[in-house]
Design an enzyme around this catalytic site. Structure first.
Site, PDB file in Angstrom:
ATOM      1  CG  ASP A 301      76.930 -23.642  -3.792  1.00 33.13           C
ATOM      2  OD1 ASP A 301      78.117 -24.078  -3.895  1.00 33.13           O
ATOM      3  OD2 ASP A 301      76.181 -24.118  -4.439  1.00 33.13           O
TER       4      ASP A 301
HETATM    5  P1  AP5 Z   1      74.984 -28.909  -3.246  1.00 34.88           P
HETATM    6  O1  AP5 Z   1      76.352 -29.905  -3.421  1.00 34.88           O
HETATM    7  O2  AP5 Z   1      73.908 -29.409  -2.787  1.00 34.88           O
HETATM    8  O3  AP5 Z   1      75.483 -27.597  -2.575  1.00 34.88           O
HETATM    9  P2  AP5 Z   1      76.350 -27.181  -1.762  1.00 34.88           P
HETATM   10  O4  AP5 Z   1      76.542 -25.884  -1.704  1.00 34.88           O
HETATM   11  O5  AP5 Z   1      77.907 -27.882  -1.984  1.00 34.88           O
HETATM   12  O6  AP5 Z   1      76.056 -28.026  -0.411  1.00 34.88           O
HETATM   13  P3  AP5 Z   1      76.317 -29.389   0.278  1.00 34.88           P
HETATM   14  O7  AP5 Z   1      75.076 -29.722   0.949  1.00 34.88           O
HETATM   15  O8  AP5 Z   1      76.756 -30.364  -0.667  1.00 34.88           O
HETATM   16  O9  AP5 Z   1      77.074 -28.889   1.485  1.00 34.88           O
HETATM   17  P4  AP5 Z   1      78.906 -29.280   1.468  1.00 34.88           P
HETATM   18  O10 AP5 Z   1      78.981 -30.703   1.487  1.00 34.88           O
HETATM   19  O11 AP5 Z   1      79.432 -28.691   0.464  1.00 34.88           O
HETATM   20  O12 AP5 Z   1      79.108 -28.537   2.851  1.00 34.88           O
HETATM   21  P5  AP5 Z   1      78.846 -28.967   4.349  1.00 34.88           P
HETATM   22  O13 AP5 Z   1      77.944 -30.129   4.449  1.00 34.88           O
HETATM   23  O14 AP5 Z   1      80.180 -29.462   4.759  1.00 34.88           O
HETATM   24  O15 AP5 Z   1      74.938 -28.280  -4.709  1.00 34.88           O
HETATM   25  C1  AP5 Z   1      74.250 -27.457  -5.148  1.00 34.88           C
HETATM   26  C2  AP5 Z   1      74.569 -26.459  -6.250  1.00 34.88           C
HETATM   27  O16 AP5 Z   1      75.365 -27.127  -7.123  1.00 34.88           O
HETATM   28  C3  AP5 Z   1      73.161 -26.532  -7.317  1.00 34.88           C
HETATM   29  O17 AP5 Z   1      72.899 -25.182  -7.313  1.00 34.88           O
HETATM   30  C4  AP5 Z   1      73.927 -27.036  -8.820  1.00 34.88           C
HETATM   31  O18 AP5 Z   1      73.474 -26.025  -9.714  1.00 34.88           O
HETATM   32  C5  AP5 Z   1      75.508 -26.679  -8.510  1.00 34.88           C
HETATM   33  N1  AP5 Z   1      76.300 -27.543  -9.295  1.00 34.88           N
HETATM   34  C6  AP5 Z   1      76.162 -28.887  -9.642  1.00 34.88           C
HETATM   35  N2  AP5 Z   1      76.971 -29.104 -10.611  1.00 34.88           N
HETATM   36  C7  AP5 Z   1      77.683 -28.043 -11.032  1.00 34.88           C
HETATM   37  C8  AP5 Z   1      78.641 -28.038 -12.017  1.00 34.88           C
HETATM   38  N3  AP5 Z   1      79.089 -28.685 -12.822  1.00 34.88           N
HETATM   39  N4  AP5 Z   1      78.929 -26.504 -12.237  1.00 34.88           N
HETATM   40  C9  AP5 Z   1      78.155 -25.491 -11.290  1.00 34.88           C
HETATM   41  N5  AP5 Z   1      77.478 -25.832 -10.376  1.00 34.88           N
HETATM   42  C10 AP5 Z   1      77.045 -27.022 -10.448  1.00 34.88           C
HETATM   43  O19 AP5 Z   1      78.119 -27.830   5.104  1.00 34.88           O
HETATM   44  C11 AP5 Z   1      78.539 -26.595   4.795  1.00 34.88           C
HETATM   45  C12 AP5 Z   1      78.181 -25.729   5.959  1.00 34.88           C
HETATM   46  O20 AP5 Z   1      76.704 -26.106   6.040  1.00 34.88           O
HETATM   47  C13 AP5 Z   1      78.680 -26.347   7.259  1.00 34.88           C
HETATM   48  O21 AP5 Z   1      79.944 -25.650   7.363  1.00 34.88           O
HETATM   49  C14 AP5 Z   1      77.755 -25.618   8.199  1.00 34.88           C
HETATM   50  O22 AP5 Z   1      77.686 -24.168   8.400  1.00 34.88           O
HETATM   51  C15 AP5 Z   1      76.346 -25.946   7.405  1.00 34.88           C
HETATM   52  N6  AP5 Z   1      75.747 -27.296   7.717  1.00 34.88           N
HETATM   53  C16 AP5 Z   1      75.716 -28.356   6.934  1.00 34.88           C
HETATM   54  N7  AP5 Z   1      74.943 -29.255   7.567  1.00 34.88           N
HETATM   55  C17 AP5 Z   1      74.454 -28.830   8.742  1.00 34.88           C
HETATM   56  C18 AP5 Z   1      73.530 -29.208   9.643  1.00 34.88           C
HETATM   57  N8  AP5 Z   1      72.985 -30.644   9.729  1.00 34.88           N
HETATM   58  N9  AP5 Z   1      73.143 -28.404  10.715  1.00 34.88           N
HETATM   59  C19 AP5 Z   1      73.878 -27.298  10.663  1.00 34.88           C
HETATM   60  N10 AP5 Z   1      74.509 -26.664   9.836  1.00 34.88           N
HETATM   61  C20 AP5 Z   1      74.790 -27.328   8.911  1.00 34.88           C
END
Ligand code: AP5
Ligand code: NA
Length: 347
Positions: A301
């Site tokens: 997000d």
């Molecule tokens: P959540 O799924 O935790 O958040 P997200 O934003 O999707 O984050 P993720 O940790 O899942 O990341 P990702 O897998 O999308 O991205 P990536 O790992 O590729 O969701 C949180 C929210 O969802 C909550 O607030 C909730 O309310 C809401 N929600 C749930 N259900 C819902 C519904 N039905 N309707 C509405 N809202 C809902 O990473 C992305 C970027 O992060 C990368 O490109 C990089 O820049 C960085 N990054 C990731 N990992 C690392 C690392 N290890 N080191 C450095 N940078 C990193």
């Protein structure tokens, strides 16, 4: 200061305004509710006791959540000038709605909630087990959103007045007609319409409305698991790698052929992929050390929020993606999808 010069109301987002109820739980807690450790689901009747259990037995924290609201709050933080982003969603008439309203206001998001008189504000259980997190959203009032809200004269005006539109895949479970309405407005006015695949279950169970809106989508975001779920649901070859899936995503039918679709796929700490036509560009992610990481909740997000903050200022995709990575990196160092201090993104 960081403040930019971008006009109010230029960005409109629609989504589920949820209050996150976050706690660390033992594995048997997930097992008891038939949940996986790295999942995102919608709550069924059997999941309903989770929220009270978290509050009573696991010292739960309450954080503003909801995917689109998270992204808009992050975009506002980086833009540094209030009310650039307008948000629509439905809440109840209760204390949780007051919290969400206050968090949106403090972040500079111009939230215009529809209010359900008889349904509580939606919540999302964030169940943390070590480095994993499992999400269980109880949409409640968020699920009561209707297109009437967008038809209110002031809100119609807000939509007409915007130049950029962002809606999550999550909102497909709530109100596809509203999504189609915003998409059609964007199309008629030749303005960018951005969407997110949001979670694997969207492609698994809501492919029909997703494909209905896809011809309007100028930019599609997703992570690895979401892209693979889309590919599987489409029956694309199982050995497709992310680049191939991206190329197929941008090649799906599009109404405005003058502006080919772009796919932006994140893969955790591996490079972000930017797919346009037949080209795939990689944008490296700065790896964080274990002790720098608080939790990765909201990383996806925040990535979108950082991207939007630059995109609405007409910056190049290169700058937008680098700001996405900056924003995601920042929120990983903070609990949930929250930030601290002033943004330090340098173009
Ligand atoms: P959540 O799924 O935790 O958040 P997200 O934003 O999707 O984050 P993720 O940790 O899942 O990341 P990702 O897998 O999308 O991205 P990536 O790992 O590729 O969701 C949180 C929210 O969802 C909550 O607030 C909730 O309310 C809401 N929600 C749930 N259900 C819902 C519904 N039905 N309707 C509405 N809202 C809902 O990473 C992305 C970027 O992060 C990368 O490109 C990089 O820049 C960085 N990054 C990731 N990992 C690392 C690392 N290890 N080191 C450095 N940078 C990193
Ligand atoms: Na995600």
């Amino acid at each position: 200061s960081n403040s930019s010069n971008v006009r109010e109301g230029i960005l409109v987002g629609c989504g589920n305004p949820l209050l996150d109820i976050s706690a660390t739980v033992p594995m048997h807690f997930l097992e008891r509710y038939g949940m996986k450790e790295d999942d995102a689901i919608l709550a069924e009747e059997r999941h309903m006791p989770i929220y009270r259990e978290l509050a009573e037995d696991y010292q739960a924290e309450y954080l503003a959540g909801g995917s689109v609201q998270n992204s808009l709050r992050i975009a506002q933080w980086i833009i540094g000038q209030p009310n650039v982003a307008v948000f629509f969603g439905c809440v109840g008439k209760d204390k949780f709605a007051d919290i969400l309203r206050e968090k949106a206001r403090a972040a500079g998001v111009d939230a215009h909630y529809q209010v359900s008189e008889d349904t509580p504000t939606g919540t999302c259980a964030v169940l943390i087990t070590g480095t994993h997190r499992s999400l269980c959203a109880n949409l409640a009032a968020a699920n009561k959103f209707t297109i009437d809200h967008l038809e209110e004269p002031e809100n119609r005006h807000r939509i007409e007045n915007a130049l950029y539109y962002y809606i999550s895949g999550f909102f497909l479970t709530v109100n596809p007609p509203s999504i189609m309405r915003v998409a059609a407005t964007a199309h008629a006015k030749q303005r960018p319409f951005l969407m997110n695949l949001s979670a694997p279950f969207i492609s698994q169970y809501f492919m029909t409305p997703l494909l209905d809106v896809m011809p309007y989508v100028d930019i599609i975001f997703g992570n690895e698991a979401e892209a693979h779920a889309f590919a599987t649901a489409q029956g694309w070859p199982a050995d497709n790698d992310l680049r191939e899936i991206g190329k197929r995503l941008v090649a799906l039918n599009k109404l405005n052929t003058g502006r080919p679709r772009i796919a932006i796929l994140t893969q955790g700490c591996d490079p972000v992929l930017l797919i346009q036509h037949d080209s795939v560009q990689e944008f490296p992610v700065t790896r964080l050390t274990v002790d720098e990481i608080v939790d990765t909740n909201g990383a996806g997000d925040a990535f979108v929020g950082g991207f939007l903050s630059q995109f609405v200022q007409g910056k190049s995709l290169d700058v937008c993606i680098r700001c996405g990575n900056y924003a995601a990196g920042h929120i990983i160092k903070n609990p949930g999808c929250t930030y601290s201090g002033s943004p330090e993104f340098v173009e």
